[in-house]
Design an enzyme around this catalytic site. Structure first.
Site, PDB file in Angstrom:
ATOM      1  N   ALA A 166       0.834  -1.212   0.000  1.00 55.49           N
ATOM      2  CA  ALA A 166       0.000   0.000   0.000  1.00 55.49           C
ATOM      3  C   ALA A 166       0.866   1.258   0.000  1.00 55.49           C
ATOM      4  CB  ALA A 166      -0.939  -0.006   1.200  1.00 55.49           C
ATOM      5  N   HIS A 167       2.006   1.211   0.701  1.00 56.32           N
ATOM      6  CA  HIS A 167       2.937   2.336   0.651  1.00 56.32           C
ATOM      7  C   HIS A 167       3.382   2.582  -0.787  1.00 56.32           C
ATOM      8  CE1 HIS A 167       3.278   2.209   5.015  1.00 56.32           C
ATOM      9  NE2 HIS A 167       4.025   3.294   4.985  1.00 56.32           N
ATOM     10  N   ALA A 168       3.776   1.494  -1.456  1.00 59.95           N
ATOM     11  CA  ALA A 168       4.250   1.603  -2.837  1.00 59.95           C
ATOM     12  C   ALA A 168       3.148   2.160  -3.727  1.00 59.95           C
ATOM     13  CB  ALA A 168       4.713   0.232  -3.334  1.00 59.95           C
TER      14      ALA A 168
END
Lengths: 208, 298
Positions: free
Chosen positions: A40-42
């Site tokens: 999700a960060h990516a």
């Protein structure tokens, strides 16, 4: 760490809310928390990079490093277990994430590194630890699932779950807005003690 | 009565559910003892949260940790056990069922195609160890191995002359290096062997030992005690908040080594080391033989 001060805070968090927090303080948080792990960060950083819209405004919210166990009950999602995951996996991207999303608190376990601490100092945010593995306790603080993003694409653990929480804690502040990093200090001391005292003594012992 | 397939699947279902939701009593007792002895207030608060969480999970039949781990099965198959070729199928359909029902998080991910089948199975998952023994029983240990506590796994291929020196250094520096990441207090498994894979397997299998137990071999017992003392002197404590207990115990196992090798493996189990042990026989009678935390009435 010795005695702690206790704070009850609500999102959206303002700079002054987090600036008062020092290492070792305990926070119980109410309001909106969203989960994001590696994928999700990516995903979020990729959208920002491309200049595409984000599904929600993350400013002032708390980011939770967590991949919950979720089931559907009467058509609604229910968070069954939701303890924190190891935060260090996100170290390489967290500074940029804090800068670009405007989150004010990052919740996880195990601590984060100098890049994140530096970003927290610069953009006024704190890192707080929830007891790793205490997943049912964490789930008990979740009042409802407000939304979920990229569930199909990323799967349950990696999706972004937007949660309404009440008195979520105890969260122990381990990086504050001055950039002090409890785990860094603690682990540096432990490693030094290992090198200088513990290992040399252990090697002298005629065991086995 | 002869064992049916659905009895075998039921057995695996209950074994895995017990492992995921009920703390093994040996680990619980070790945590309770550490809680009672702790004087550091922040560390004590972590232990309180841990014990409360174990109790809630048992009362609500919920997974103790949201990371329900990678499933491992250590299996002894009696030569007269009837459904030998159905063992894997039963284990895997029990895993899939429990995942669908929300007791297990779908944790198996294809590393190359990023696919999560959503049922905790996949190429080489679950991971099995099989042994063939006498009799008509199937004896199964289930271990749910958390991802965070897998990170510190360390392998050192030492020269034999430096073997024990490297062993001591590796244990202490590994625990110091990873700090709060594997969810301490941890259980430390150490093994010495001829080959890298043998050492890692034996070290991991020690997580199934009684958490409070001391090695029956006096030489190894002494080594375990010295390593435990050294690790606890790091004062990392529960989740890195200091105090007396960084490790609940250190277990040491070994295989005979090769004259030229001294493989050293160190693995950790998190405070929520989840394991369950059950036996089913050729008539379909089964029992969970491991002891688990039971909440008090009320």
């Amino acid at each position: 760490m010795s005695e702690s001060r206790v704070f009850h805070l609500k999102t959206p968090l303002r700079d002054e809310d987090v600036e008062q927090l020092k290492l070792g303080d305990i926070v119980y948080l109410s309001g909106t928390v969203f989960t994001a792990r590696d994928e999700a960060h990516a995903k979020i950083l990729e959208l920002i990079e491309k200049g595409e819209p984000l599904p929600m405004d993350f400013r002032g919210l708390a980011l939770y490093h967590c991949g919950p166990v979720v089931r559907k009950k009467n058509g609604e999602y229910e968070i069954v277990a939701a303890g924190p995951t190891t935060s260090m996996r996100m170290e390489s991207v967290e500074a940029e994430f804090i800068e670009k999303t405007g989150v004010k608190m990052v919740i996880g376990k195990g601590g984060m590194g100098p890049k994140t601490a530096e970003a927290m100092k610069k953009y006024k945010a704190v890192y707080a630890t929830f007891t790793g593995g205490a997943a049912v306790l964490a789930a008990a603080a979740v009042k409802r699932v407000k939304n979920v993003y990229w569930l199909e694409e990323l799967g349950i653990p990696e999706a972004v779950w937007v949660l309404e929480v009440e008195e979520f804690g105890p969260l122990v502040v381990t990086i504050d807005t001055t950039g002090r990093n409890y785990y860094d200090e603690k682990l540096t001391a432990a490693r030094e003690k290992a090198e200088k005292e513990i290992i040399p003594r252990l090697l002298e012992e005629k065991i086995p | 009565m002869t064992l049916t397939y659905s009895q075998l699947e039921d057995f695996f279902y209950n074994l895995i559910l017990t492992g995921a939701t009920r703390m093994p009593l040996d680990v619980y007792n070790a945590l309770k003892k550490a809680h009672d002895e702790e004087e550091n207030p922040v560390a004590k608060k972590q232990f309180e949260a841990i014990l409360k969480n174990i109790d809630l999970a048992a009362r609500m039949t919920r997974p103790i940790c949201q990371d329900t781990g990678t499933p491992y099965f250590f299996i002894e198959v009696g030569e007269d056990f009837p459904l030998k070729t159905k063992i894997k199928q039963a284990a895997e359909s029990a895993l899939a069922k429990l995942t669908k029902q929300g007791y297990l998080r779908p944790n198996s991910v294809d590393p190359f195609y990023f696919k999560n089948p959503g049922d905790n199975t996949g190429r080489y998952i679950p991971w099995y160890h099989f042994e063939i023994v006498e009799g008509d029983k199937l004896d199964v240990w289930y271990l749910a191995k958390g991802g965070g506590s897998e990170a510190p796994s360390t392998l050192v291929m030492s020269t034999p002359l430096k073997g024990f020196e490297n062993l001591k250094k590796t244990v202490v520096s590994t625990i110091a290096k990873y700090g709060a990441m594997p969810c301490p207090p941890v259980i430390v498994g150490v093994a010495v062997a001829a080959g890298a894979d043998i050492a890692l397997t034996l070290a991991k299998k020690t997580l199934l030992w009684d958490t409070m137990a001391r090695n029956p071999d006096p030489k190894l017992a002494k080594l375990e005690e010295a390593l435990l003392k050294a690790v606890n002197e790091l004062e990392i404590g529960p989740h890195g908040f200091g105090g007396k207990t960084t490790a609940l115990n250190v277990h040491v196992d070994y295989a005979y080594r090769h004259p030229a090798t001294f493989a050293i493996a160190v693995v950790t189990g998190c405070w929520a080391t989840r394991k369950s042990h059950g036996v089913i026989d050729s008539t379909g009678e089964w029992e969970i033989v491991s002891k688990h935390y039971e909440p008090e009435e009320g």
